[in-house]
Design a protein around this motif. Structure first.
Motif, short mmCIF file in Angstrom:
data_model
loop_
_atom_site.label_atom_id
_atom_site.label_comp_id
_atom_site.label_asym_id
_atom_site.label_seq_id
_atom_site.Cartn_x
_atom_site.Cartn_y
_atom_site.Cartn_z
N UNK A 46 44.40 54.97 35.93
CA UNK A 46 44.51 54.37 34.60
C UNK A 46 45.85 53.68 34.37
N UNK A 47 46.78 53.79 35.31
CA UNK A 47 48.06 53.11 35.15
C UNK A 47 47.94 51.61 35.39
N UNK A 48 46.81 51.16 35.96
CA UNK A 48 46.62 49.73 36.21
C UNK A 48 45.28 49.27 35.68
N UNK A 49 45.21 47.98 35.38
CA UNK A 49 43.95 47.30 35.12
C UNK A 49 43.88 46.15 36.11
N UNK A 50 42.93 46.24 37.03
CA UNK A 50 42.90 45.34 38.18
C UNK A 50 41.75 44.34 38.06
N UNK A 51 42.05 43.07 38.28
CA UNK A 51 41.03 42.03 38.41
C UNK A 51 41.26 41.31 39.73
N UNK A 52 40.23 40.65 40.23
CA UNK A 52 40.37 39.87 41.46
C UNK A 52 40.12 38.39 41.17
N UNK A 53 40.68 37.54 42.01
CA UNK A 53 40.50 36.09 41.92
C UNK A 53 40.54 35.54 43.34
N UNK A 54 39.83 34.43 43.57
CA UNK A 54 39.80 33.84 44.91
C UNK A 54 40.00 32.33 44.82
N UNK A 55 40.26 31.75 45.97
CA UNK A 55 40.60 30.34 46.06
C UNK A 55 39.56 29.43 45.42
N UNK A 56 38.28 29.74 45.59
CA UNK A 56 37.23 28.84 45.11
C UNK A 56 36.86 29.05 43.65
N UNK A 57 37.53 29.97 42.95
CA UNK A 57 37.34 30.08 41.51
C UNK A 57 37.93 28.84 40.82
N UNK A 58 37.46 28.50 39.63
CA UNK A 58 38.10 27.42 38.87
C UNK A 58 39.60 27.68 38.71
N UNK A 59 40.40 26.68 39.03
CA UNK A 59 41.86 26.80 39.01
C UNK A 59 42.33 27.96 39.89
N UNK A 60 41.54 28.27 40.92
CA UNK A 60 41.82 29.36 41.85
C UNK A 60 41.90 30.72 41.15
N UNK A 61 41.31 30.81 39.97
CA UNK A 61 41.39 32.06 39.21
C UNK A 61 42.76 32.33 38.63
N UNK A 62 43.60 31.29 38.57
CA UNK A 62 44.99 31.45 38.14
C UNK A 62 45.33 30.43 37.05
N UNK A 63 44.49 30.36 36.05
CA UNK A 63 44.76 29.49 34.90
C UNK A 63 45.91 30.07 34.08
N UNK A 64 46.40 29.29 33.14
CA UNK A 64 47.44 29.80 32.24
C UNK A 64 46.97 31.06 31.53
N UNK A 65 45.73 31.06 31.08
CA UNK A 65 45.20 32.22 30.37
C UNK A 65 45.14 33.45 31.28
N UNK A 66 44.68 33.23 32.50
CA UNK A 66 44.56 34.37 33.41
C UNK A 66 45.93 34.89 33.85
N UNK A 67 46.88 34.00 34.06
CA UNK A 67 48.22 34.45 34.41
C UNK A 67 48.92 35.12 33.24
N UNK A 68 48.60 34.71 32.02
CA UNK A 68 49.17 35.37 30.85
C UNK A 68 48.74 36.83 30.76
N UNK A 69 47.64 37.16 31.44
CA UNK A 69 47.15 38.53 31.46
C UNK A 69 47.48 39.23 32.78
N UNK A 70 48.54 38.76 33.45
CA UNK A 70 48.92 39.32 34.75
C UNK A 70 50.39 39.75 34.72
N UNK A 71 50.62 41.02 35.01
CA UNK A 71 51.98 41.53 35.16
C UNK A 71 52.43 41.47 36.62
N UNK A 72 51.49 41.73 37.53
CA UNK A 72 51.78 41.70 38.97
C UNK A 72 50.64 40.96 39.66
N UNK A 73 50.99 40.04 40.56
CA UNK A 73 50.02 39.28 41.34
C UNK A 73 50.19 39.64 42.81
N UNK A 74 49.08 39.95 43.50
CA UNK A 74 49.14 40.10 44.95
C UNK A 74 48.50 38.87 45.57
#
Length: 245
Positions: A46-74
């Protein structure tokens, strides 16, 4: 002030080997990104909330909105570094300079993103003979090394070797040795702007490394270390300088 609520983690994967190679798909039926995400949830709950994204997602899954909801990116990439859009690289780079944590994994050393943050070639020597890798802790008091055996034993893996064309790490946590005699700086910490970056080399697609419990422990520890203590703020002014490739 610490982050309120769980650490929001985005696990980004290229997801091309899994699509094109049956052996990799069999090894990682949920994708390499799925195995990494599962390991983080397994160790951090419960210390993390994890989502996944891949290259072929729209904007590679890394839109401004999605990054605004990211504290750590792997970040894991290998065969399609040049397919990552420059504007997305700049967007992620700005977030790192503003405080977002970043874990760069295995062949992600040669991604546009990592090279832009390091300012160097990030090149290395490599060969693939399926030899044993021993991951030695050289900073036993570092939070990323907490609970990690000395050494981590990876029975078979691709070999990475020096020289590794990166800046001197701010903190060196792990060094790997290989059956053929190579040694490699396999766990390197950097600070860029307000962001913390950890590079960890184990994780070739041809081996089940992201199912390895000790590798999963390292990545979980690294997420806790890289998470910005007060969330991600505005990037530094120079973060807006575009990177050209």
């Amino acid at each position: 002030m610490p982050i309120k609520g769980p650490i929001k983690v985005t696990v980004w994967g290229e997801n091309r080997h899994e699509q094109r190679e049956e052996e990799v798909r069999r090894r990682y039926p949920d994708g390499m990104h799925g195995a990494i995400a599962a390991g983080l949830t397994e160790h951090l709950g419960s210390r993390v909330r994890v989502r996944t994204a891949v290259l072929d997602d729209p904007e590679h899954g890394l839109s401004d909105k999605e990054l605004a909801e990211t504290d750590v990116l792997t970040w894991w990439g290998h065969m399609a570094h040049e397919d990552v859009a420059d504007e997305v690289v700049e967007r992620v780079r700005s977030r790192v300079l503003g405080g977002m944590g970043l874990l760069v994994l295995h062949s992600g050393h040669y991604s546009k993103l990592f090279r832009s943050l390091m300012g160097t070639t990030c090149s290395l020597n490599w060969r693939d003979a399926g030899e044993r890798e021993l991951v030695w802790t050289v900073a036993p008091g570092h939070p990323i090394a907490e609970g990690v055996p000395r050494p981590i034993v990876i029975g078979e893996h691709e070999t990475y070797g020096e020289p590794f064309g990166v800046p001197e790490p701010d903190e060196l946590v792990f060094i790997s040795s290989f059956g053929g005699g190579e040694a490699f700086r396999s766990g390197c910490c950097y600070r860029r702007g307000l962001g913390r970056i950890f590079y960890f080399s184990p994780g070739d697609q041809n081996y089940p490394v992201y199912h390895h419990p000790d590798v999963r422990r390292v990545l979980a520890n690294a997420v806790l270390w890289a998470a910005p203590p007060a969330g991600v703020g505005e990037p530094l002014d120079n973060a807006h300088t575009p990177v050209r490739w």
